[in-house]
Write an enzyme that holds these catalytic residues in place. Structure first.
Site, short mmCIF file in Angstrom:
data_model
loop_
_atom_site.label_atom_id
_atom_site.label_comp_id
_atom_site.label_asym_id
_atom_site.label_seq_id
_atom_site.Cartn_x
_atom_site.Cartn_y
_atom_site.Cartn_z
N SER A 64 -79.00 100.43 0.76
CA SER A 64 -80.15 101.15 0.23
C SER A 64 -79.70 102.52 -0.29
CB SER A 64 -81.25 101.27 1.30
OG SER A 64 -82.45 101.71 0.73
N ASP A 122 -87.16 76.04 -5.71
CA ASP A 122 -86.41 75.95 -4.46
C ASP A 122 -85.27 74.93 -4.53
OD1 ASP A 122 -85.54 75.76 -1.85
OD2 ASP A 122 -87.46 75.23 -0.99
N ASP A 138 -80.77 74.43 -6.16
CA ASP A 138 -79.42 74.49 -5.59
C ASP A 138 -79.07 73.22 -4.84
OD1 ASP A 138 -81.01 74.69 -3.36
OD2 ASP A 138 -80.25 76.65 -2.71
N ASP A 195 -85.23 74.11 0.90
CA ASP A 195 -85.12 74.69 2.25
C ASP A 195 -85.91 75.98 2.41
OD1 ASP A 195 -83.63 76.23 0.54
OD2 ASP A 195 -81.77 76.11 1.68
N VAL A 204 -85.73 78.49 0.34
CA VAL A 204 -84.94 79.58 -0.23
C VAL A 204 -84.61 79.24 -1.67
CG1 VAL A 204 -82.82 80.94 -0.08
CG2 VAL A 204 -83.91 80.10 2.01
N ASP A 232 -85.12 91.10 -2.42
CA ASP A 232 -85.33 92.51 -2.10
C ASP A 232 -86.56 93.01 -2.86
OD1 ASP A 232 -85.19 95.28 -1.78
OD2 ASP A 232 -83.02 95.36 -2.02
N HIS A 274 -84.60 93.38 1.80
CA HIS A 274 -83.92 94.66 1.61
C HIS A 274 -82.92 94.92 2.74
CE1 HIS A 274 -83.09 98.52 -0.02
NE2 HIS A 274 -83.57 99.17 1.01
#
Length: 550
Positions: free
Chosen positions: A191, A259, A262, A266, A268, A421, A466
């Protein structure tokens, strides 16, 4: 000298460091009276026994600090540096009894204002002599910039001077206490600490051998302008605000669209920059409900994804990527506030950071209203705002791509950024890498000749928010130390600096409740950008061994 002989010599040197340090450990308290530092005083030097340490309570704090447990014995040195008449930089140096012969400096978060004690604890757990600073002012919550009003020297202290003061003072303390200078020096921060990390490589290229840069706020002014942009998007009308229930709707739609790209569904989005999620599909067509967005809400979401633009349509900063809006620590923390309506927008972190920056560092007006920010004239004012003869942009931002001095002494940088983020868009890190390639004359983003890759590598972290958290595999040693260099980013940096072993992948782990003491749910390889991980199509998809970087 043979490799074996060199290794033995290095081990002997390290043992000498440790033995020397251990022999002098009883002299910790004497540093308070025996050590002379330029424009600085040693306020205290205290031997801390192994166990727990409770950080001091800062003025204005509303909660008590959490004790840091499981620490080894160490010497705690407290320093105040006053390089100008308006400077008061607090620095702490922690020296573990069993020193590994190396130095680690840790970065801050937000507007700083307190010494990063947790990071200091993680540093001595690794065996480092470690140091951190409050960046020259006191703020228990990291979001208040009122200290900057009328204090240009404190802005400079925050921007870069406190970093150099900490480095120089810490190395002096280490040598006086241990009898040796550090064999290697490292910096790690996320950050604002990521901004500081890049600042170190650009302003003070000789000070560190290796640097870890996490989710950096290095493009400071466009980033804080983006925070205001997002607030303005939610304040266009009374109907523009997005309540918490609809964040879940947005996340679910984004996951449904992207999703599985890839190879695994899952929760993500593993390839977010290839995601073509169209929020227009969420437009309410038969009355408003939690499963759709009204036209004002849809417009706000699209503005946040697009990022700020000036009146000519030119991009000011990249927008945010979809995939975890509803996740804890995501949009409700940073963008929309905790809900249920627009009255809580002022509780969002973006509201706090954006308004504080422009009030106290740009316009010098505590009554300034973020709804008035103009992305043409006002940004020009921000960039050129004079700070003791320097432009504010030069004081705060660390975007210089000329890393020749840093790479010239064999310095190495590992940068990472969470793709979900909601504080700093991952596009900022991608843009910094692009600027490096351009500066070094590399026209292929994959850097096939490994020109920039010889000293700098960027790793995107799919599904990480983040600096930590989020639905993805988000633990890779950026906090407490992990087992080895394959799983620990700081150890990977050490291997690169000390052994010449460049990181081709780093294994990240997703733990139950994001608690490393709980069972691991899955692992994923983090890949040097622009490569991203894809499941091979066979084997357990929860095991990083069955994923490849492409």
């Amino acid at each position: 000298m043979s490799i074996r002989a060199a290794a033995l010599a290095s081990s002997a040197m390290l043992l000498c460091f440790v033995a020397n340090h251990t022999a002098r450990a009883a002299g910790c308290e004497s540093l308070a009276t025996s050590l002379t530092l330029d424009h600085a005083t040693v306020d205290a030097a205290t031997s801390i026994p192994a166990g727990s340490f409770t950080p001091p309570t800062l003025p204005g704090a509303t909660t008590s600090p959490t004790p840091i447990t499981g620490l080894p014995a160490f010497c705690r040195v407290q320093i105040t540096s006053r390089p100008t008449s308006d400077s008061e930089i607090e620095i702490e140096v922690w020296l573990p009894t069993d020193w590994n012969g190396k130095y680690l400096q840790v970065g801050n978060g937000g507007f700083a204002g307190n010494v990063p004690y947790s990071a200091l604890g993680n540093g001595i757990l690794r065996g480092y002599a470690v140091a951190g600073t409050n960046d020259g002012h006191v703020d228990p919550v990291n979001t208040d910039a009122s200290w900057a009003l009328g204090h240009p020297q404190k802005i400079i202290d925050f921007g870069y001077r406190s970093l150099k003061e900490t480095t120089d003072k810490a190395k002096t303390v280490i040598k006086a206490y241990a009898g040796n200078a550090p064999q290697y020096s490292y910096f790690a921060g996320c950050s604002d600490g990521g901004r500081e990390a890049l600042m170190e490589s650009q302003r003070y290229p000789e000070d560190f051998d290796g640097i870890v840069v996490g989710d950096p706020a290095n493009n400071w002014i466009p980033l804080l302008a983006q925070h205001v942009w997002d607030m303005q998007a939610l304040l266009v009308s009374t109907g523009s605000y997005i309540p918490l229930g609809k964040l879940t709707t947005i996340t679910n739609a984004a996951l449904a669209a992207c999703d599985a790209e890839d190879g695994v569904a899952d929760g993500v989005i593993g390839k977010p920059r290839q995601c073509h999620f169209n929020p227009n599909e969420l437009l309410c067509t038969a009355g408003e409900n939690t499963d759709c967005l009204t036209p004002p809400q849809l417009a706000a979401v699209k503005r946040i994804y697009a990022g700020p633009h000036n009146s000519e349509g030119q991009s000011v900063n990249p927008g945010f990527l979809p995939g975890a809006e509803a996740y804890a620590g995501g949009w409700s923390a940073w963008i929309t506030g905790p809900g249920p309506d627009v009255s809580t927008l002022t509780q969002s972190l973006q509201y706090g950071f954006g308004s504080n920056f422009f009030k106290y560092m740009v316009f010098d007006d505590p009554n300034w209203d973020l709804k008035t920010l103009n992305f043409d004239e006002d940004l020009a004012i921000a960039y050129s705002k004079p700070v003791d003869g320097q432009a504010l942009e030069d004081v705060l931002s660390s975007v210089n791509p000329d890393l020749r001095p840093f790479s010239g002494h064999n310095g190495k940088i590992i940068q990472y950024h969470g793709t979900t983020d909601a504080a700093i868009p991952p596009g900022d890190s991608i843009e910094y890498r692009r600027s490096l390639l351009s500066f070094f004359g590399v026209h292929d983003q994959r850097d096939p000749a490994n020109t920039v890759g010889k000293f700098y590598r960027l790793f995107l972290v799919p599904g990480m928010q983040h600096c930590s958290g989020g639905p993805g595999a988000n633990n890779f040693g950026q906090g407490a130390p992990l087992a080895d260099s394959d799983h620990d980013v700081i150890k990977a940096l050490e291997a690169w600096v000390e052994q010449g072993r460049a990181p081709d992948r780093i294994i990240a782990t997703k733990y139950t409740s994001d608690d490393p003491k709980q069972p691991a749910l899955f692992t994923r390889p983090l890949c040097p950008y622009p490569a991203l991980a894809t499941w091979n199509g066979n084997g357990d998809s929860s095991d990083a061994a069955n994923w490849s970087c492409h």
